[in-house]
Design a protein around this motif. Structure first.
Motif: not given
Length: 70
Positions: A1-28
């Protein structure tokens, strides 16, 4: 959750883009499996997983809702 929030705040990503980056990228990439139900301040819902199934649901104050298993 922290990583998703940080991506949205600091990289101005949408919710879907931030979630995808974390769940399908960093977590995997770290060998993790799982998912998240995320809601942004506008009420957008994202339910993403990198597993074969996950029980998930949401309900909004306007009466709309949704659920899924796989």
């Amino acid at each position: 959750a922290h990583d998703i929030s940080a991506l949205m705040e600091y990289q101005n990503l949408s919710l879907n883009a931030a979630v995808e980056r974390v769940i399908m990228g960093k977590l995997l990439n770290s060998g993790g499996r799982g998912g998240v139900i995320a809601v942004d301040r506008s009420g957008n819902v994202c339910m993403m997983m990198n597993t074969t199934g996950m029980f998930r649901a949401f309900a909004r104050s306007d009466g709309s809702n949704g659920f899924a298993i796989f």
